[in-house]
Design an enzyme around this catalytic site. Sequence first.
Site, mmCIF file in Angstrom:
data_model
loop_
_atom_site.group_PDB
_atom_site.id
_atom_site.type_symbol
_atom_site.label_atom_id
_atom_site.label_comp_id
_atom_site.label_asym_id
_atom_site.label_seq_id
_atom_site.Cartn_x
_atom_site.Cartn_y
_atom_site.Cartn_z
ATOM 1 N N LYS A 60 0.854 -1.182 0.000
ATOM 2 C CA LYS A 60 0.000 0.000 0.000
ATOM 3 C C LYS A 60 0.895 1.240 0.000
ATOM 4 C CE LYS A 60 -3.515 -2.329 2.859
ATOM 5 N NZ LYS A 60 -4.239 -2.279 4.156
ATOM 6 N N HIS A 61 0.311 2.379 -0.271
ATOM 7 C CA HIS A 61 1.087 3.620 -0.254
ATOM 8 C C HIS A 61 1.491 3.953 1.176
ATOM 9 C CE1 HIS A 61 0.636 4.539 -4.478
ATOM 10 N NE2 HIS A 61 -0.680 4.386 -4.398
#
Length: 620
Positions: free
Chosen positions: A253-254
């Site tokens: 994920k970011h």
Amino acid sequence: MAAALAAAVAAAVGALLLAPGRTQSGADASAAGPPPPLKMDQALLLVRDELPARGLRLAARSAACHRCSYQLLAVVPPGDGGPGAAAVVDTQHPLNLLLNGSRAGSELCKIQYHFGEFGNYSLVVKTLSTSAKTISCEVVINEGPINSYLPILFAFLVYLGILAILIICRLLMKIGPVRNWVYKKLNPRETDRLINSELGSPSTTDSINSDPSPRLWSATSRQRLRSLDTFRGLSLVIMVFVNYGGGKYWFFKHESWNGLTVADLVFPWFVFIMGTSISLSLSSMLRWGSSKQKVLGKILWRSFLLILLGVIVVNPNYCLGALSWENLRIPGVLQRLGLTYLVVAALELVFTRADADSGTLETSCPALQDILPFWPQWIFILMLEVIWLCLTFLLPVPGCPRGYLGPGGIGDFGHYPNCTGGAAGYIDRLVLGEKHMYQHPSCNVLYQTTVPYDPEGILGTINTILMAFLGLQAGKIILSYKDQHKQIMGRFFIWSIVMGIISAILTKCSKEEGFIPVNKNLWSTSYVTTLSCFAFILLLLMYYLVDVKRLWSGTPFFYPGMNSILVYIGHEVFENYFPFKWKMKDSQSHAEHLTQNLTATTLWVIISYLLYRKKIFWKI
């Protein structure tokens, strides 16, 4: 090839579903009542207070949350062997636990611990010495956690096995009797075309060129660098995987704010290789006699289509209901690509001479022949960067310190809760309005932010242009040192070192303490220099393996790289449709999510391969 990849998907699904499932935590739960239901990346923590007649307050702070204030986790009633309290804790990062007495508020103990997924733990608080009043806090494992990373190992082994099988088949095809037997079973002409296509190129021009001249098509395709499409395809495949969820692992994920994860790598790389393609495409078009007015028209049309597709087709605010102007998200990935493409392509077109071929530009310093002739472009880009720096560090933002680069929320000990992104967030809210921005930024969970923030906002577009321009520089290197492989790879390496040094200075080699931290949400200058450093090295390796030594054909990444727009838009539009998504037995299992996300990503690779075989390419 397609059949083998389809079998790979089935094998991956089977292997991943053998991974350990979620464990039900039940030990010692009866002492504190029914335990809270656990979700993915969570564990159960029971607080056992063995102190005489003293209530406790347990607070927690994630080790990944920079300068965050502690958040209340549980209130523990007076102990003496009582039931204590139960709390659900996060397992993605280590937690700092702070235990205070509920009456005086004095700090009793502080401990850091990394809990495991679906584990059952007890925090035992007791007095070691009555005379000295020494208090001990110890974490005890009641029931062990599961290993949530085993599905990644299984998936890696499955794909490694598939790769081994394909390599063996390729080697067997080099044996005369085996090859003759295969030719007898298959159409010889079709089989020969299939084998030769692995080292060939599609008979289309680069994406910018749509002139229907067969002569131009064939000439361009023979000179096409497979490493560029392979680079683009690798970025796209990773992008599809992380957009589909990445197995719900935090590193797919970011990043919440400062720092990098795998998901933060791919968009800048895609922008970088877009810049490289711009250089090669415009040079080819002008060399073949296209007028600058005609090329500019194509640039404007392509930019308009990218922005239009981003606003109407790929818009995450659909999840808020029927799309209307009230909740339309204006920024986005394709919108930023369209604006970046417009600026960089127009900049290259304005300052490029139609007769400028590789090695023909005279300069007083041959070592800088890919830089000095284009000094007006560099001045323009540096002016844009000065604008970014001035707006970021000098623009007054109401209620926020000047030059603020933090996430707001509980970051900076909660002093600036509504200052998410500083000037970048303020400009977007002022110009676009909060309802026309991304509503769920990556910082809203860890830092508990409440204001919208758009990672594809207005101010960050400036540094996206810088990223594409550095990719454009890679294209100029290829043109200036055409067929001089050592010089090309040497220049790539030098640029990588230069970008790395700039990043080290800007960040002070620190995640949080630098002048300008690496930050994807802000598209900070150090983020661009760091990712371009990686991009130059990665392009160097692919150029060497694919185009110089031909040790690798670029398979399978080459195929989605040839149909990048179709794959990107397709994976967004069909994200919630079978077979890219299906109902899971256990939605709190990393194994099931990873199986689904890998299957969906593999299917898009197969689709791009089939389209390549049929010579179907969607260009805009």
